[in-house]
Write a protein that holds these residues in place. Structure first.
Motif, PDB file in Angstrom:
ATOM      1  N   SER A  87       0.870  -1.171   0.000  1.00  0.00           N
ATOM      2  CA  SER A  87       0.000   0.000   0.000  1.00  0.00           C
ATOM      3  C   SER A  87       0.904   1.217   0.000  1.00  0.00           C
ATOM      4  CB  SER A  87      -0.912   0.013   1.230  1.00  0.00           C
ATOM      5  OG  SER A  87      -0.181   0.400   2.386  1.00  0.00           O
ATOM      6  N   GLU A  88       0.319   2.368  -0.125  1.00  0.00           N
ATOM      7  CA  GLU A  88       1.097   3.594  -0.063  1.00  0.00           C
ATOM      8  C   GLU A  88       0.968   4.263   1.292  1.00  0.00           C
ATOM      9  OE1 GLU A  88       1.371   5.940  -3.880  1.00  0.00           O
ATOM     10  OE2 GLU A  88      -0.487   4.843  -4.290  1.00  0.00           O
ATOM     11  N   ALA A  89       0.317   3.596   2.244  1.00  0.00           N
ATOM     12  CA  ALA A  89       0.119   4.183   3.569  1.00  0.00           C
ATOM     13  C   ALA A  89       1.415   4.182   4.376  1.00  0.00           C
ATOM     14  CB  ALA A  89      -0.969   3.422   4.325  1.00  0.00           C
ATOM     15  N   LYS A  90       2.211   3.098   4.237  1.00  0.00           N
ATOM     16  CA  LYS A  90       3.456   3.024   4.995  1.00  0.00           C
ATOM     17  C   LYS A  90       4.482   3.984   4.418  1.00  0.00           C
ATOM     18  CE  LYS A  90       5.068  -0.788   6.627  1.00  0.00           C
ATOM     19  NZ  LYS A  90       5.610  -2.145   6.804  1.00  0.00           N
ATOM     20  N   THR A  91       5.185   4.670   5.300  1.00  0.00           N
ATOM     21  CA  THR A  91       6.184   5.643   4.869  1.00  0.00           C
ATOM     22  C   THR A  91       7.232   5.009   3.981  1.00  0.00           C
ATOM     23  OG1 THR A  91       5.869   6.783   6.977  1.00  0.00           O
ATOM     24  CG2 THR A  91       7.804   7.401   5.690  1.00  0.00           C
ATOM     25  N   ASN A  92       7.691   3.806   4.334  1.00  0.00           N
ATOM     26  CA  ASN A  92       8.768   3.201   3.552  1.00  0.00           C
ATOM     27  C   ASN A  92       8.324   2.911   2.120  1.00  0.00           C
ATOM     28  OD1 ASN A  92       7.069   1.071   4.262  1.00  0.00           O
ATOM     29  ND2 ASN A  92       8.669  -0.185   5.188  1.00  0.00           N
ATOM     30  N   ALA A  93       7.074   2.449   1.938  1.00  0.00           N
ATOM     31  CA  ALA A  93       6.589   2.148   0.593  1.00  0.00           C
ATOM     32  C   ALA A  93       6.504   3.409  -0.257  1.00  0.00           C
ATOM     33  CB  ALA A  93       5.225   1.473   0.672  1.00  0.00           C
ATOM     34  N   ALA A  94       5.952   4.471   0.323  1.00  0.00           N
ATOM     35  CA  ALA A  94       5.804   5.729  -0.419  1.00  0.00           C
ATOM     36  C   ALA A  94       7.164   6.291  -0.817  1.00  0.00           C
ATOM     37  CB  ALA A  94       5.033   6.739   0.420  1.00  0.00           C
ATOM     38  N   GLU A  95       8.147   6.167   0.059  1.00  0.00           N
ATOM     39  CA  GLU A  95       9.474   6.715  -0.233  1.00  0.00           C
ATOM     40  C   GLU A  95      10.221   5.863  -1.253  1.00  0.00           C
ATOM     41  OE1 GLU A  95      11.399   7.269   3.519  1.00  0.00           O
ATOM     42  OE2 GLU A  95      10.334   9.148   3.920  1.00  0.00           O
ATOM     43  N   ARG A  96      10.042   4.550  -1.212  1.00  0.00           N
ATOM     44  CA  ARG A  96      10.660   3.697  -2.237  1.00  0.00           C
ATOM     45  C   ARG A  96      10.098   4.041  -3.613  1.00  0.00           C
ATOM     46  NH1 ARG A  96      10.044  -1.710   1.575  1.00  0.00           N
ATOM     47  NH2 ARG A  96      11.508  -0.948   3.158  1.00  0.00           N
ATOM     48  N   LYS A  97       8.808   4.275  -3.667  1.00  0.00           N
ATOM     49  CA  LYS A  97       8.167   4.692  -4.910  1.00  0.00           C
ATOM     50  C   LYS A  97       8.757   6.009  -5.402  1.00  0.00           C
ATOM     51  CE  LYS A  97       3.715   6.289  -6.698  1.00  0.00           C
ATOM     52  NZ  LYS A  97       2.297   6.590  -6.368  1.00  0.00           N
ATOM     53  N   GLN A  98       8.927   6.958  -4.489  1.00  0.00           N
ATOM     54  CA  GLN A  98       9.467   8.270  -4.863  1.00  0.00           C
ATOM     55  C   GLN A  98      10.870   8.156  -5.442  1.00  0.00           C
ATOM     56  OE1 GLN A  98       9.514  11.158  -1.653  1.00  0.00           O
ATOM     57  NE2 GLN A  98      11.076  12.390  -2.676  1.00  0.00           N
ATOM     58  N   GLY A  99      11.739   7.373  -4.769  1.00  0.00           N
ATOM     59  CA  GLY A  99      13.105   7.210  -5.257  1.00  0.00           C
ATOM     60  C   GLY A  99      13.161   6.565  -6.626  1.00  0.00           C
ATOM     61  N   LEU A 100      12.329   5.554  -6.838  1.00  0.00           N
ATOM     62  CA  LEU A 100      12.263   4.871  -8.129  1.00  0.00           C
ATOM     63  C   LEU A 100      11.829   5.841  -9.223  1.00  0.00           C
ATOM     64  CD1 LEU A 100      12.221   2.069  -9.683  1.00  0.00           C
ATOM     65  CD2 LEU A 100       9.770   2.050  -9.177  1.00  0.00           C
ATOM     66  N   GLU A 101      10.758   6.572  -8.964  1.00  0.00           N
ATOM     67  CA  GLU A 101      10.229   7.504  -9.958  1.00  0.00           C
ATOM     68  C   GLU A 101      11.228   8.602 -10.307  1.00  0.00           C
ATOM     69  OE1 GLU A 101       5.421   7.452  -9.082  1.00  0.00           O
ATOM     70  OE2 GLU A 101       6.706   8.902  -8.059  1.00  0.00           O
ATOM     71  N   ASP A 102      11.901   9.139  -9.287  1.00  0.00           N
ATOM     72  CA  ASP A 102      12.820  10.263  -9.516  1.00  0.00           C
ATOM     73  C   ASP A 102      13.943   9.884 -10.473  1.00  0.00           C
ATOM     74  OD1 ASP A 102      11.313  11.822  -7.860  1.00  0.00           O
ATOM     75  OD2 ASP A 102      12.699  11.770  -6.164  1.00  0.00           O
ATOM     76  N   VAL A 103      14.551   8.727 -10.243  1.00  0.00           N
ATOM     77  CA  VAL A 103      15.680   8.311 -11.075  1.00  0.00           C
ATOM     78  C   VAL A 103      15.226   7.971 -12.487  1.00  0.00           C
ATOM     79  CG1 VAL A 103      17.462   6.554 -11.403  1.00  0.00           C
ATOM     80  CG2 VAL A 103      17.077   7.538  -9.133  1.00  0.00           C
ATOM     81  N   LEU A 104      14.154   7.207 -12.614  1.00  0.00           N
ATOM     82  CA  LEU A 104      13.690   6.817 -13.948  1.00  0.00           C
ATOM     83  C   LEU A 104      13.190   8.026 -14.729  1.00  0.00           C
ATOM     84  CD1 LEU A 104      11.881   3.412 -13.313  1.00  0.00           C
ATOM     85  CD2 LEU A 104      14.235   3.840 -14.049  1.00  0.00           C
ATOM     86  N   ALA A 105      12.577   8.986 -14.042  1.00  0.00           N
ATOM     87  CA  ALA A 105      12.103  10.192 -14.728  1.00  0.00           C
ATOM     88  C   ALA A 105      13.278  10.998 -15.266  1.00  0.00           C
ATOM     89  CB  ALA A 105      11.264  11.040 -13.785  1.00  0.00           C
ATOM     90  N   ARG A 106      14.348  11.096 -14.473  1.00  0.00           N
ATOM     91  CA  ARG A 106      15.528  11.846 -14.937  1.00  0.00           C
ATOM     92  C   ARG A 106      16.138  11.173 -16.154  1.00  0.00           C
ATOM     93  NH1 ARG A 106      16.651  12.513  -9.346  1.00  0.00           N
ATOM     94  NH2 ARG A 106      18.181  10.821  -9.375  1.00  0.00           N
ATOM     95  N   ARG A 107      16.199   9.841 -16.147  1.00  0.00           N
ATOM     96  CA  ARG A 107      16.762   9.122 -17.282  1.00  0.00           C
ATOM     97  C   ARG A 107      15.898   9.310 -18.528  1.00  0.00           C
ATOM     98  NH1 ARG A 107      19.589   4.462 -19.077  1.00  0.00           N
ATOM     99  NH2 ARG A 107      19.310   4.552 -21.340  1.00  0.00           N
ATOM    100  N   SER A 108      14.575   9.232 -18.350  1.00  0.00           N
ATOM    101  CA  SER A 108      13.687   9.398 -19.486  1.00  0.00           C
ATOM    102  C   SER A 108      13.778  10.804 -20.063  1.00  0.00           C
ATOM    103  CB  SER A 108      12.240   9.092 -19.069  1.00  0.00           C
ATOM    104  OG  SER A 108      12.105   7.728 -18.716  1.00  0.00           O
TER     105      SER A 108
END
Length: 311
Positions: free
Chosen positions: A129-150
């Protein structure tokens, strides 16, 4: 006597906590929810409500839903020191947070995606789920790097298809059957899926099983999370490209040590800056797996020795 209440207690967490407790002469009680998702949350809420200040000197908890648990964590913090482990409750009055940077974990997962798919591709992300802090932050880190590459690919006018596209986030609320059906659903919805990124430990083994039932499942790269035995076996035989590991052994060690320092009044040796104790993540690939397994075996033997002769 610290009590360790973690939503994701694994053998390494427990081994580290037991080793530190034995060294400190502390009595450790571990309560792990038997259910997943909402059921596990209800168990944690019940334990927090019934905590006895006369029985324990400290509490370490990995909150399943920090926003819903903050009030109860605050109530517990009025009775004794509380530390959060792996998943934080930043709005609460916990003394310290012990864990890896989950944003860093997501960024490392993105780097592994780039290694596995250097020309880009389509990615499905498994989440509880996105309720847990760790899950939301892992999602953020993944998105940030892939977005920069794209964005870089677009600026360089790279060939079509070189960018990375996250086709969806598949939530399972900790339900293993739902996780399995999510993998199959993602493959059916996207016949050209290139990779699956896992954000929790149980995702990797389930993804392995589910992809075995999908046409061309062997062609889909898996970036797993944590050190489940089947995940490590998958890395060894090449079915999993890499797994992102934290250091749960040190989580357990630090949780007990911090609570013991507070009990002894050693405040000058405690962390500042909102009490965050950072422990780095790393990626385990086939090339680094043997060394990692040797480390796990060594720590397990060390904790067993410590538990045999408690201090």
């Amino acid at each position: 006597r610290p009590r360790d209440w973690s939503s994701d207690v694994c053998s390494s967490d427990l081994a580290g906590a037991e080793a530190a407790a034995a060294d400190a002469g502390a009595k450790l009680e571990v309560l792990k929810p038997t259910g997943e998702g909402a059921e596990g949350l209800e168990e944690q809420l019940k334990w927090l409500t019934g905590v006895d200040a006369d029985e324990f000197d400290g509490l370490a908890i990995g909150p399943i839903d920090p926003s819903r648990q903050t009030t109860l964590i605050n109530a517990a913090a009025e009775k004794f020191p509380v530390v959060t482990v792996d998943s934080d409750a930043p709005a609460s009055r916990r003394m310290f947070y012990i864990g890896s940077s989950n944003i860093e974990a997501g960024m490392i997962a993105a780097q592994m995606v780039q290694e596995a798919l250097p020309e880009g591709g389509k990615i499905a992300v498994l989440m509880a789920s996105e309720a847990k802090t760790n899950a939301a932050e892992r999602k953020q880190g993944l998105e940030d790097v892939l977005a920069r590459r794209s964005e870089a690919d677009d600026e360089e006018e790279a060939e079509e298809g070189s960018a990375y596209e996250i086709v969806g986030y598949y939530l399972d609320q900790g339900n293993f059957d739902k996780c399995r059906s999510n993998v199959i659903e993602a493959c059916n919805e996207h016949s050209d899926l290139d990779a699956i990124v896992c954000t929790f430990g149980y995702h990797g083994p389930i993804a392995l099983d589910a992809l075995g039932e999908v046409e061309n499942g062997d062609d889909i790269k898996i970036i797993a999370f944590d050190e489940e035995q089947r995940t490590l076996d998958g890395v060894e035989d090449g079915r999993i490209y890499a797994t992102i590991v934290q250091d749960p052994f040190l989580f357990g060690v630090e949780a007990v040590m911090m609570l013991e320092k507070v009990r002894q009044g050693k405040f000058l040796s405690l962390p500042v800056s909102n009490g965050a104790v950072g422990i780095h993540c790393k990626a385990i690939t086939k090339e680094t797996l043997s060394e990692f397994r040797e480390q796990l075996e060594s720590r397990t033997k060390s904790s067993e020795g410590a538990g045999a002769e408690p201090g």
